[in-house]
Design an enzyme around this catalytic site. Structure first.
Site, PDB file in Angstrom:
ATOM      1  N   ILE A  35       0.874  -1.172   0.000  1.00 49.46           N
ATOM      2  CA  ILE A  35       0.000   0.000   0.000  1.00 49.46           C
ATOM      3  C   ILE A  35       0.911   1.222   0.000  1.00 49.46           C
ATOM      4  O   ILE A  35       1.712   1.410   0.916  1.00 49.46           O
ATOM      5  CB  ILE A  35      -0.923   0.013   1.229  1.00 49.46           C
ATOM      6  CG1 ILE A  35      -1.736  -1.293   1.284  1.00 49.46           C
ATOM      7  CG2 ILE A  35      -1.846   1.233   1.203  1.00 49.46           C
ATOM      8  CD1 ILE A  35      -2.367  -1.561   2.617  1.00 49.46           C
ATOM      9  N   TYR A  36       0.812   2.029  -1.051  1.00 47.80           N
ATOM     10  CA  TYR A  36       1.644   3.221  -1.186  1.00 47.80           C
ATOM     11  C   TYR A  36       0.858   4.431  -0.707  1.00 47.80           C
ATOM     12  O   TYR A  36      -0.336   4.555  -0.990  1.00 47.80           O
ATOM     13  CB  TYR A  36       2.068   3.416  -2.644  1.00 47.80           C
ATOM     14  CG  TYR A  36       3.057   2.369  -3.089  1.00 47.80           C
ATOM     15  CD1 TYR A  36       4.419   2.588  -2.972  1.00 47.80           C
ATOM     16  CD2 TYR A  36       2.630   1.160  -3.610  1.00 47.80           C
ATOM     17  CE1 TYR A  36       5.335   1.634  -3.364  1.00 47.80           C
ATOM     18  CE2 TYR A  36       3.535   0.186  -4.003  1.00 47.80           C
ATOM     19  CZ  TYR A  36       4.883   0.431  -3.884  1.00 47.80           C
ATOM     20  OH  TYR A  36       5.783  -0.523  -4.265  1.00 47.80           O
ATOM     21  N   PHE A  37       1.527   5.335  -0.022  1.00 46.88           N
ATOM     22  CA  PHE A  37       0.884   6.506   0.542  1.00 46.88           C
ATOM     23  C   PHE A  37       1.421   7.785  -0.078  1.00 46.88           C
ATOM     24  O   PHE A  37       2.578   7.859  -0.483  1.00 46.88           O
ATOM     25  CB  PHE A  37       1.114   6.556   2.061  1.00 46.88           C
ATOM     26  CG  PHE A  37       0.293   5.545   2.802  1.00 46.88           C
ATOM     27  CD1 PHE A  37      -0.938   5.887   3.316  1.00 46.88           C
ATOM     28  CD2 PHE A  37       0.748   4.252   2.956  1.00 46.88           C
ATOM     29  CE1 PHE A  37      -1.709   4.959   3.994  1.00 46.88           C
ATOM     30  CE2 PHE A  37      -0.006   3.311   3.629  1.00 46.88           C
ATOM     31  CZ  PHE A  37      -1.236   3.660   4.149  1.00 46.88           C
TER      32      PHE A  37
END
Length: 176
Positions: A35-37
């Site tokens: 999961i990239y933020f």
């Protein structure tokens, strides 16, 4: 720690056999969710950085990836810290917004100080990542040569310069 990494599109069944023939051992096979933020006040795509939470086997780790350096291989500062699965919620509470979720099935192979990952990435296809960690910039050129030599021995030709996140966002933005 600096990470030197080169990625290729490939048929994993062929590479798997070639790795065994070259003396690599399977370390593990797992499913990972990355999961990239995006920071609310900083555009990581503009600064060529990444903030990722990787969940694998119910365990989460947080990784910061600094801007890429050099042009021969993807080389960048990488700092990883492990924590509980709740770390995703902590980031959201701090104002970070999820940018993308990349799901992949990954097999890890190792021989000496070289790590090879065979990835089946949901929506993107099959890839091979070959990486070697180095302590300082003076070791990067030799590591790149070593990684490319192995890629050649494995018959890998179609190098992919983009990260999985960049590939995912390119498809998402184009509507494919």
């Amino acid at each position: 720690m600096l990470e030197v990494e080169v990625k290729y599109r490939a048929r994993l069944s062929e590479v798997r056999e070639a790795l065994r023939g070259l003396g690599f051992s399977l370390l593990s096979s797992t499913e990972e969710v990355d999961i990239y933020f995006q920071h609310p006040c900083r555009d990581f795509s503009a600064s060529d950085e990444a903030l990722r939470v990787r969940v694998s086997g119910g365990v989460a780790s947080v990784t910061y990836k600094g801007p890429r350096t050099g042009s021969e291989a993807k080389t960048r500062l990488e700092i990883t810290a492990s924590s509980g699965v709740e770390v995703v919620e902590v980031f959201k509470k701090l104002g970070f917004a999820p940018v993308a979720t990349v799901r992949k099935r990954r097999e890890y192979y190792r021989r000496g100080d070289i790590l090879v990952s065979l990835d089946e990435v949901e929506g993107l296809g099959e890839f091979v990542e070959i990486e070697k960690a180095v302590a300082d910039v003076g070791e990067v050129e030799g590591a790149v040569r070593e990684v490319r030599k192995l890629a050649s021995a494995l018959g890998l030709k179609e190098e992919v310069r983009e990260t999985y996140l960049e590939l995912f966002l390119k498809i998402f933005k184009s509507g494919s």
